[in-house]
Scaffold this active site. Structure first.
Site, mmCIF file in Angstrom:
data_model
loop_
_atom_site.group_PDB
_atom_site.id
_atom_site.type_symbol
_atom_site.label_atom_id
_atom_site.label_comp_id
_atom_site.label_asym_id
_atom_site.label_seq_id
_atom_site.Cartn_x
_atom_site.Cartn_y
_atom_site.Cartn_z
ATOM 1 N N PHE A 110 0.942 -1.265 0.044
ATOM 2 C CA PHE A 110 0.066 -0.134 0.087
ATOM 3 C C PHE A 110 0.744 1.209 0.023
ATOM 4 C CE2 PHE A 110 -4.675 0.659 1.267
ATOM 5 C CZ PHE A 110 -5.086 -0.285 0.350
ATOM 6 N N GLN A 223 -7.923 14.536 3.491
ATOM 7 C CA GLN A 223 -7.229 13.682 2.471
ATOM 8 C C GLN A 223 -8.121 13.496 1.241
ATOM 9 O OE1 GLN A 223 -6.668 9.264 2.950
ATOM 10 N NE2 GLN A 223 -4.478 10.224 3.024
ATOM 11 N N HIS A 225 -8.000 11.517 -1.949
ATOM 12 C CA HIS A 225 -7.786 10.336 -2.726
ATOM 13 C C HIS A 225 -7.232 10.437 -4.131
ATOM 14 C CE1 HIS A 225 -7.463 5.937 -3.677
ATOM 15 N NE2 HIS A 225 -7.423 5.660 -2.132
ATOM 16 N N LEU A 235 -14.935 5.519 -5.191
ATOM 17 C CA LEU A 235 -13.381 4.984 -4.875
ATOM 18 C C LEU A 235 -13.082 3.943 -5.742
ATOM 19 C CD1 LEU A 235 -10.667 5.694 -2.995
ATOM 20 C CD2 LEU A 235 -11.869 3.833 -1.716
ATOM 21 N N GLU A 238 -6.853 2.037 -3.280
ATOM 22 C CA GLU A 238 -5.385 2.033 -3.739
ATOM 23 C C GLU A 238 -4.859 0.785 -3.827
ATOM 24 O OE1 GLU A 238 -3.349 4.682 -1.141
ATOM 25 O OE2 GLU A 238 -1.944 2.964 -0.241
ATOM 26 N N ARG A 269 -0.568 9.416 -0.350
ATOM 27 C CA ARG A 269 -1.646 9.876 -1.138
ATOM 28 C C ARG A 269 -1.430 11.166 -1.517
ATOM 29 N NH1 ARG A 269 -6.571 6.719 1.841
ATOM 30 N NH2 ARG A 269 -5.958 4.482 0.786
ATOM 31 N N HIS A 333 -11.736 12.368 0.599
ATOM 32 C CA HIS A 333 -11.757 11.015 1.094
ATOM 33 C C HIS A 333 -11.921 10.718 2.469
ATOM 34 C CE1 HIS A 333 -11.087 6.552 1.079
ATOM 35 N NE2 HIS A 333 -10.081 6.619 1.299
ATOM 36 N N ARG A 368 -2.873 10.849 6.177
ATOM 37 C CA ARG A 368 -3.064 9.393 6.619
ATOM 38 C C ARG A 368 -2.455 8.248 5.553
ATOM 39 N NH1 ARG A 368 -6.920 5.249 5.765
ATOM 40 N NH2 ARG A 368 -8.497 6.491 4.390
HETATM 41 C C1 LIG Z 1 -15.104 4.297 -0.278
HETATM 42 C C2 LIG Z 1 -14.028 4.013 1.033
HETATM 43 C C3 LIG Z 1 -13.122 3.178 1.186
HETATM 44 C C4 LIG Z 1 -12.350 3.189 2.158
HETATM 45 N N1 LIG Z 1 -11.196 2.200 2.303
HETATM 46 C C5 LIG Z 1 -10.441 1.934 3.297
HETATM 47 C C6 LIG Z 1 -9.505 0.890 3.475
HETATM 48 O O1 LIG Z 1 -9.498 0.246 2.553
HETATM 49 N N2 LIG Z 1 -8.657 0.948 4.543
HETATM 50 C C7 LIG Z 1 -8.895 1.732 5.591
HETATM 51 O O2 LIG Z 1 -7.851 1.662 6.186
HETATM 52 N N3 LIG Z 1 -9.730 2.941 5.458
HETATM 53 C C8 LIG Z 1 -10.523 2.890 4.307
HETATM 54 N N4 LIG Z 1 -11.430 4.070 4.450
HETATM 55 C C9 LIG Z 1 -11.557 4.688 5.404
HETATM 56 C C10 LIG Z 1 -12.357 4.212 6.421
HETATM 57 O O3 LIG Z 1 -13.350 3.130 5.921
HETATM 58 C C11 LIG Z 1 -13.341 4.958 7.645
HETATM 59 O O4 LIG Z 1 -12.340 6.027 7.958
HETATM 60 C C12 LIG Z 1 -13.850 4.072 8.610
HETATM 61 O O5 LIG Z 1 -14.355 2.989 8.242
HETATM 62 C C13 LIG Z 1 -14.748 5.037 9.459
HETATM 63 O O6 LIG Z 1 -15.423 4.061 10.416
HETATM 64 P P1 LIG Z 1 -16.069 4.974 11.632
HETATM 65 O O7 LIG Z 1 -16.506 3.548 12.375
HETATM 66 O O8 LIG Z 1 -15.400 6.086 12.164
HETATM 67 O O9 LIG Z 1 -17.489 5.480 10.902
HETATM 68 P P2 LIG Z 1 -18.633 4.993 9.950
HETATM 69 O O10 LIG Z 1 -18.231 3.647 9.209
HETATM 70 O O11 LIG Z 1 -18.717 6.101 8.985
HETATM 71 O O12 LIG Z 1 -19.889 4.764 10.891
HETATM 72 C C14 LIG Z 1 -20.340 6.065 11.369
HETATM 73 C C15 LIG Z 1 -21.579 5.788 12.017
HETATM 74 O O13 LIG Z 1 -22.025 6.824 13.130
HETATM 75 C C16 LIG Z 1 -23.214 6.851 12.728
HETATM 76 N N5 LIG Z 1 -23.824 8.187 12.828
HETATM 77 C C17 LIG Z 1 -23.205 9.362 12.566
HETATM 78 N N6 LIG Z 1 -23.833 10.365 12.818
HETATM 79 C C18 LIG Z 1 -24.637 10.145 13.879
HETATM 80 C C19 LIG Z 1 -25.597 10.525 14.556
HETATM 81 N N7 LIG Z 1 -25.821 11.925 14.412
HETATM 82 N N8 LIG Z 1 -26.569 9.993 15.293
HETATM 83 C C20 LIG Z 1 -26.612 8.798 15.498
HETATM 84 N N9 LIG Z 1 -25.677 7.941 14.672
HETATM 85 C C21 LIG Z 1 -24.852 8.421 13.619
HETATM 86 C C22 LIG Z 1 -23.732 6.151 11.672
HETATM 87 O O14 LIG Z 1 -25.060 5.754 11.641
HETATM 88 C C23 LIG Z 1 -22.782 5.315 11.465
HETATM 89 O O15 LIG Z 1 -23.090 3.796 12.021
HETATM 90 C C24 LIG Z 1 -12.183 4.044 3.242
HETATM 91 C C25 LIG Z 1 -13.254 4.954 3.322
HETATM 92 C C26 LIG Z 1 -14.370 5.010 2.418
HETATM 93 C C27 LIG Z 1 -15.251 6.214 1.986
#
Ligand SMILES: Cc1cc2nc3c(=O)[nH]c(=O)nc-3n(C[C@H](O)[C@H](O)[C@H](O)COP(=O)(O)OP(=O)(O)OC[C@H]3O[C@@H](n4cnc5c(N)ncnc54)[C@H](O)[C@@H]3O)c2cc1C
Length: 556
Positions: A110, A223, A225, A235, A238, A269, A333, A368
């Site tokens: 990566f 960031q 991407h 997306l 990567e 990135r 991203h 990141r």
């Molecule tokens: C397309 C894509 C591909 C990616 N690929 C990778 C990868 O391969 N490797 C890597 O390391 N990272 C990757 N990332 C980054 C990574 O996936 C995210 O940073 C990470 O999954 C975020 O997880 P989280 O649990 O913080 O939030 P999220 O998974 O975004 O979850 C947020 C949660 O909060 C809840 N929520 C939000 N606001 C409220 C509110 N006001 N009230 C109640 N609930 C709320 C939502 O319902 C949801 O359940 C990628 C990101 C994207 C967008």
């Protein structure tokens, strides 16, 4: 204990809390397995020890270098040290990782990594981990309040005592009293017109904590991407470049080696996105894009390792990656900034934690590395719950914050009572446009000043004039969308103001008027404190923690 958010960070925190014997619930605005984490494609980093040259120290070094030396090195080390243990934890709970022929977990190269250390499940890694954690929630019987939208944090006498949540099914505002609250609400990609992020990545937790007096840290670092589709911002992982895909300009050149002589397409990135944008600005793009070329990987490898992105590209562009290069460009991203925490996910307010993308533990600094965000959700989801478990044992009962509930009833009531004005989507559009035009890959003072002014105006219009047309109590998405826009405006203003004040180029922030990194003046974090009107108050009292690695010139 209450966890806000059912993505990877939230579910990992809840499972840790449940295993530790806490009475814990998740509040989520949507079903947990629909969280943006499920869209993560490429993988999760851990120095598993499969290669002699790899170690948790090497992982920490790559992370710190990737961060352009803005990450706190103790936090980065905590994450990288915990990584192998957490991968094994997931594996023991049934997470299906792709494997080497000898049965060990496979790892792909990566960007910005000295050696291949990204564990993956084809190109659907996030979804596979998300389902593994969902099963664990079921196993422990963790209660999930889905379609509840958290609107405010209760802080009484300087201590967190839970949240207020809006029940989307019947329009009631409810008080949720808890000794510990963990925010895990994800990122803020929706500040921009186009983003890889889901529609729910709207800075909610950041906005809520910020309103309650907790600072946001290093928000200027967004960031972009390098490989997103022009058509819809989706997306292309990567992992494609990790598997050997090339980036080509209009002349058919693999231009990355002009920018990163050693790493080429696998530089970090920020470096790759700037290179692409430079090529496009210099007229060596095609319709505002460069090309991601996977053809030489062959049908078999593409179908085995990258099946999802082939389909996503085919749907959006009509082009089959097996036969044609895919036009791509950089897109918003990942939000490096977020709610300021320590390396246990604890904020300045006792009883309030943040983990995952909404938090800034300071492991990513100014940029990141791919694969470190999924890792962050798992490591700091677990760590924040560990700290919170300890905390709730030490404190007495907390009182329900009727005051916070009454405030929210007034605030939301006033928004609904307004009979005319500017609809929130129009305000969001105005914010999106200035953010995309003025706080993108290359920035300068004039553009950033414009972004600050424009978003300040949007802030004012929102407060005085935002209009929610739908007055219904059941699934009022007009109202929820307006509240999300409110949070996005605050996050955008913190981003623009922080970027303007930081007169240097570091990681994802490239200033054409200040092209060099300036350690003498800027090796420090930006803390943004919310002001009732106008841009935040910025303070630089938090120094960067440097333990093992002195800042060096960063080349790839
Ligand atoms: C397309 C894509 C591909 C990616 N690929 C990778 C990868 O391969 N490797 C890597 O390391 N990272 C990757 N990332 C980054 C990574 O996936 C995210 O940073 C990470 O999954 C975020 O997880 P989280 O649990 O913080 O939030 P999220 O998974 O975004 O979850 C947020 C949660 O909060 C809840 N929520 C939000 N606001 C409220 C509110 N006001 N009230 C109640 N609930 C709320 C939502 O319902 C949801 O359940 C990628 C990101 C994207 C967008």
């Amino acid at each position: 204990m209450v966890v806000i958010g059912g993505g990877l960070a939230g579910m990992r925190a809840a499972v840790e809390a449940a295993e530790g014997g806490a009475d814990v619930a998740i509040i989520s605005k949507m079903h947990p397995v629909r969280s943006h984490s499920g869209a993560a494609q490429g993988g999760i980093n851990a120095a598993l020890g499969n290669r002699e040259e790899d170690s948790t120290t090497a992982h920490t070094f790559d992370t710190v270098k990737g961060s352009d030396y803005l990450a706190d090195q103790d936090a980065a080390a905590a994450m990288c040290d915990d990584a192998p243990k957490q991968i094994i934890w997931l594996e023991h709970r049934g997470c299906i990782f792709s494997r080497l022929p000898d049965g060990r977990i496979a790892q792909r190269p990566f960007g910005g990594a000295g050696t291949p250390r990204t564990c993956y499940s084809a190109d659907v890694t996030g979804l596979v981990i998300l389902h593994t954690l969902w099963e664990q929630l079921e196993r422990f019987g963790v209660k999930v309040y889905e379609e509840y939208f958290c609107t405010a944090l209760a802080v009484d006498d300087g201590v967190g005592s839970g949240v207020v949540a809006y029940n989307m099914r019947n329009g009631d505002l409810e008080l949720v009293t808890a000794k510990a609250t963990i925010f895990a609400t994800g990122g803020a990609g929706r500040m921009y017109l186009k983003t890889t992020n889901g529609y729910a990545s709207t800075a909610d937790g950041m906005g809520i904590a910020y309103k309650a007096g907790i600072p946001l840290m290093d928000m200027e670092f967004m960031q972009f991407h390098p490989t997103t589709l022009k058509e819809n911002g989706v997306l292309m992982t990567e992992g494609a470049r990790g598997e050997g895909a090339h980036l080509l300009n209009a002349l058919g050149e693999r231009f990355m080696f002009n920018y990163a002589p050693n790493k080429g397409e696998l530089a970090s990135r920020d470096v790759v996105s700037r290179a692409e944008w430079t090529e496009i600005l210099a007229g060596r793009g095609i319709d505002g894009c460069v090309l991601l070329d996977m053809r030489h990987l062959g049908r078999e490898k593409i179908l085995e390792r990258l099946p999802q992105i082939r389909e996503l590209a085919l749907d959006a562009t009509g082009k089959d990656a097996i036969e044609e290069p895919i036009p791509i460009l950089p897109g918003a991203h990942y939000t490096m900034g977020g709610i300021e925490t320590d390396k246990w996910g604890a904020t300045r307010v006792p009883g309030v934690y943040a983990a995952g993308e909404c938090a800034n533990v300071s492991v990513h600094g100014a940029n990141r590395l791919g694969g470190n965000s999924l890792l962050e959700t798992i490591v700091f989801g677990a760590r924040s719950a560990t700290h919170a478990l300890d905390y709730i044992k030490k404190i007495g009962d907390v009182k329900p914050s009727e005051k916070t509930l009454a405030n929210e009833r007034d605030r939301v009531g006033a928004l609904l009572a307004r009979t005319g004005g500017t609809r929130a989507p129009a305000l969001r559009r105005a914010m999106n446009e200035t953010m995309s035009a003025n706080t993108f890959i290359f920035r300068d003072d004039a553009g950033l000043a414009k972004a600050v002014d424009d978003v300040t105006l949007v802030r004012k219009q929102f407060d005085e004039d935002a209009y929610v047309m739908d007055k219904s109590k059941t699934f009022n998405t007009d109202l929820v969308g307006a509240m999300e826009t409110d949070f996005l405006i605050d996050a955008s203003l913190a981003l623009a103001a922080g970027a303007r004040a930081r007169t240097e180029s570091r990681g994802a922030q490239a200033r054409t008027d200040y092209p060099e990194r300036d350690d003498a003046n800027w090796l420090k974090h930006t803390l943004a404190w919310r002001q009732p009107a106008g841009p935040p108050r910025l303070d630089y009292s938090r120094a960067v923690t440097i333990t093992e690695f002195d800042p060096q010139v960063r080349t790839y």
